[in-house]
Design a protein around this motif. Sequence first.
Motif, PDB file in Angstrom:
ATOM      1  N   ASP A  33      -9.353  58.679  51.750  1.00  0.00           N
ATOM      2  CA  ASP A  33      -8.324  57.766  52.227  1.00  0.00           C
ATOM      3  C   ASP A  33      -6.988  58.009  51.554  1.00  0.00           C
ATOM      4  O   ASP A  33      -5.935  57.873  52.168  1.00  0.00           O
ATOM      5  CB  ASP A  33      -8.777  56.321  51.995  1.00  0.00           C
ATOM      6  CG  ASP A  33     -10.007  55.978  52.815  1.00  0.00           C
ATOM      7  OD1 ASP A  33     -10.127  56.521  53.926  1.00  0.00           O
ATOM      8  OD2 ASP A  33     -10.828  55.189  52.336  1.00  0.00           O
ATOM      9  N   SER A  34      -6.997  58.327  50.278  1.00  0.00           N
ATOM     10  CA  SER A  34      -5.762  58.571  49.535  1.00  0.00           C
ATOM     11  C   SER A  34      -5.803  59.993  49.004  1.00  0.00           C
ATOM     12  O   SER A  34      -6.639  60.324  48.164  1.00  0.00           O
ATOM     13  CB  SER A  34      -5.644  57.577  48.375  1.00  0.00           C
ATOM     14  OG  SER A  34      -4.479  57.832  47.628  1.00  0.00           O
ATOM     15  N   TYR A  35      -4.908  60.830  49.496  1.00  0.00           N
ATOM     16  CA  TYR A  35      -5.001  62.230  49.129  1.00  0.00           C
ATOM     17  C   TYR A  35      -3.626  62.873  49.128  1.00  0.00           C
ATOM     18  O   TYR A  35      -2.655  62.369  49.689  1.00  0.00           O
ATOM     19  CB  TYR A  35      -5.941  62.980  50.079  1.00  0.00           C
ATOM     20  CG  TYR A  35      -5.622  62.845  51.552  1.00  0.00           C
ATOM     21  CD1 TYR A  35      -4.866  63.820  52.215  1.00  0.00           C
ATOM     22  CD2 TYR A  35      -6.072  61.752  52.276  1.00  0.00           C
ATOM     23  CE1 TYR A  35      -4.574  63.700  53.556  1.00  0.00           C
ATOM     24  CE2 TYR A  35      -5.780  61.631  53.629  1.00  0.00           C
ATOM     25  CZ  TYR A  35      -5.029  62.607  54.256  1.00  0.00           C
ATOM     26  OH  TYR A  35      -4.735  62.484  55.589  1.00  0.00           O
ATOM     27  N   GLY A  36      -3.567  64.005  48.450  1.00  0.00           N
ATOM     28  CA  GLY A  36      -2.338  64.775  48.372  1.00  0.00           C
ATOM     29  C   GLY A  36      -2.575  66.191  48.848  1.00  0.00           C
ATOM     30  O   GLY A  36      -3.669  66.741  48.671  1.00  0.00           O
ATOM     31  N   ASP A  59       2.311  63.527  49.050  1.00  0.00           N
ATOM     32  CA  ASP A  59       1.490  62.323  49.006  1.00  0.00           C
ATOM     33  C   ASP A  59       1.425  61.747  50.411  1.00  0.00           C
ATOM     34  O   ASP A  59       2.417  61.236  50.927  1.00  0.00           O
ATOM     35  CB  ASP A  59       2.092  61.310  48.037  1.00  0.00           C
ATOM     36  CG  ASP A  59       1.182  60.115  47.796  1.00  0.00           C
ATOM     37  OD1 ASP A  59       0.507  59.679  48.755  1.00  0.00           O
ATOM     38  OD2 ASP A  59       1.148  59.609  46.662  1.00  0.00           O
ATOM     39  N   VAL A  60       0.260  61.862  51.053  1.00  0.00           N
ATOM     40  CA  VAL A  60       0.126  61.415  52.433  1.00  0.00           C
ATOM     41  C   VAL A  60       0.333  59.908  52.541  1.00  0.00           C
ATOM     42  O   VAL A  60       0.822  59.406  53.550  1.00  0.00           O
ATOM     43  CB  VAL A  60      -1.244  61.833  53.003  1.00  0.00           C
ATOM     44  CG1 VAL A  60      -1.470  61.271  54.401  1.00  0.00           C
ATOM     45  CG2 VAL A  60      -1.353  63.346  53.026  1.00  0.00           C
ATOM     46  N   SER A 272      -7.568  66.650  57.602  1.00  0.00           N
ATOM     47  CA  SER A 272      -8.063  65.451  56.941  1.00  0.00           C
ATOM     48  C   SER A 272      -8.111  64.331  57.956  1.00  0.00           C
ATOM     49  O   SER A 272      -7.106  64.060  58.640  1.00  0.00           O
ATOM     50  CB  SER A 272      -7.168  65.068  55.764  1.00  0.00           C
ATOM     51  OG  SER A 272      -7.710  63.955  55.090  1.00  0.00           O
ATOM     52  N   GLN A 273      -9.278  63.714  58.051  1.00  0.00           N
ATOM     53  CA  GLN A 273      -9.502  62.665  59.034  1.00  0.00           C
ATOM     54  C   GLN A 273      -9.144  63.195  60.421  1.00  0.00           C
ATOM     55  O   GLN A 273      -9.719  64.170  60.863  1.00  0.00           O
ATOM     56  CB  GLN A 273      -8.737  61.409  58.624  1.00  0.00           C
ATOM     57  CG  GLN A 273      -9.215  60.877  57.277  1.00  0.00           C
ATOM     58  CD  GLN A 273      -8.427  59.708  56.764  1.00  0.00           C
ATOM     59  OE1 GLN A 273      -7.297  59.458  57.174  1.00  0.00           O
ATOM     60  NE2 GLN A 273      -9.002  58.974  55.844  1.00  0.00           N
ATOM     61  N   GLU A 274      -8.210  62.625  61.116  1.00  0.00           N
ATOM     62  CA  GLU A 274      -7.891  63.065  62.479  1.00  0.00           C
ATOM     63  C   GLU A 274      -6.637  63.924  62.537  1.00  0.00           C
ATOM     64  O   GLU A 274      -6.132  64.201  63.627  1.00  0.00           O
ATOM     65  CB  GLU A 274      -7.728  61.849  63.399  1.00  0.00           C
ATOM     66  CG  GLU A 274      -8.962  60.975  63.503  1.00  0.00           C
ATOM     67  CD  GLU A 274     -10.192  61.759  63.965  1.00  0.00           C
ATOM     68  OE1 GLU A 274     -10.049  62.571  64.899  1.00  0.00           O
ATOM     69  OE2 GLU A 274     -11.277  61.549  63.396  1.00  0.00           O
TER      70      GLU A 274
END
Length: 322
Positions: A33-36, A59-60, A272-274
């Motif tokens: 959920d929290s990623y760079g 930082d997304v 990442s994810q979608e």
Amino acid sequence: MAPIRRHLNISKDKDYSTGRKWRAQSAHGCNCDSYGIYMIGSSFHPHEEVVNGPMHCYDVGDGKWKVVNNPIPGEKRFNFAVTTVANTIWILGGRSASDERILNSVVVYDPLYGHWTAETSMQHHRVQLDAAVIGNRVYAIGGESHTTAGNTVEFYINGTWLPRSSMRNSRHSFATCVVADRIYAAGGICGSQKLSSVEYYSEGSGDWTEVMDMPAPRSHFQLAVVGDRMYAVAGDEDSTVKSIDILYSDNQWSDDLLHLPPYLRYTACVASQENMYVVGWCFGHHDEGRFGRLRPENSACAFASLPQGARFSRARLAVLKM
């Protein structure tokens, strides 16, 4: 730096032959959920300010770039491979910027402590290779070398690199991704020939199997997995640099193409994810990079220039939890 021994755990008894599902569990993907997104500079014609220069991290969560002023240690290198394992960045091989030697050394960056450590060197010197991770197993695949053919594979276990089955095709400047227990390798260059061939390595069988070729040859591109589809993103062929080809989970390439708004070459991509995040050299603009986010589900995309001072030259991307 003395080599460290991480003693990565490898299950020898697990049956991978059934229940395979597509998921973004690749050397270039993350489901957090929290990623760079870390951008590590590289260059075909090395520049002092790029090779072994500071990393940049996007930082997304807040949509901002920051400088990670912690360059790759040791001799300056370019055209190396990047992968991630256990929330660390692994840099494998490449070419020395000082005398153009092909390297076999491996270094690992841990963002928690903000430092690099040396790992056990690979058995073979490799440049323009690719790397992939299944579980905690790091695979070094293909690439140009003066110690082995360009189709050889080795993997890391308990501080040692061991050989695995060779690819059916020698290739460098190609792309890989991981789907469950399979490492897919696609495209690249063999001798003077650009490739469209695709093959995968299965941990269950220990062999490589060829599947349907990509619609066109590609090199210096990236594979990414989103949902049940694998995407071949951009590349170095003038006829395909703007397109993204789609491989469905039945190993059939789709006739439908996504298109990047700018022409990009030497792309790096993570999923990442979608979303897919892409960095590439803007075609026709010397050494000018672009960074963008794509959502393949609805073809939505947004591209912007890289942050000031972040000079692009065949960068590599890695995704880590923040």
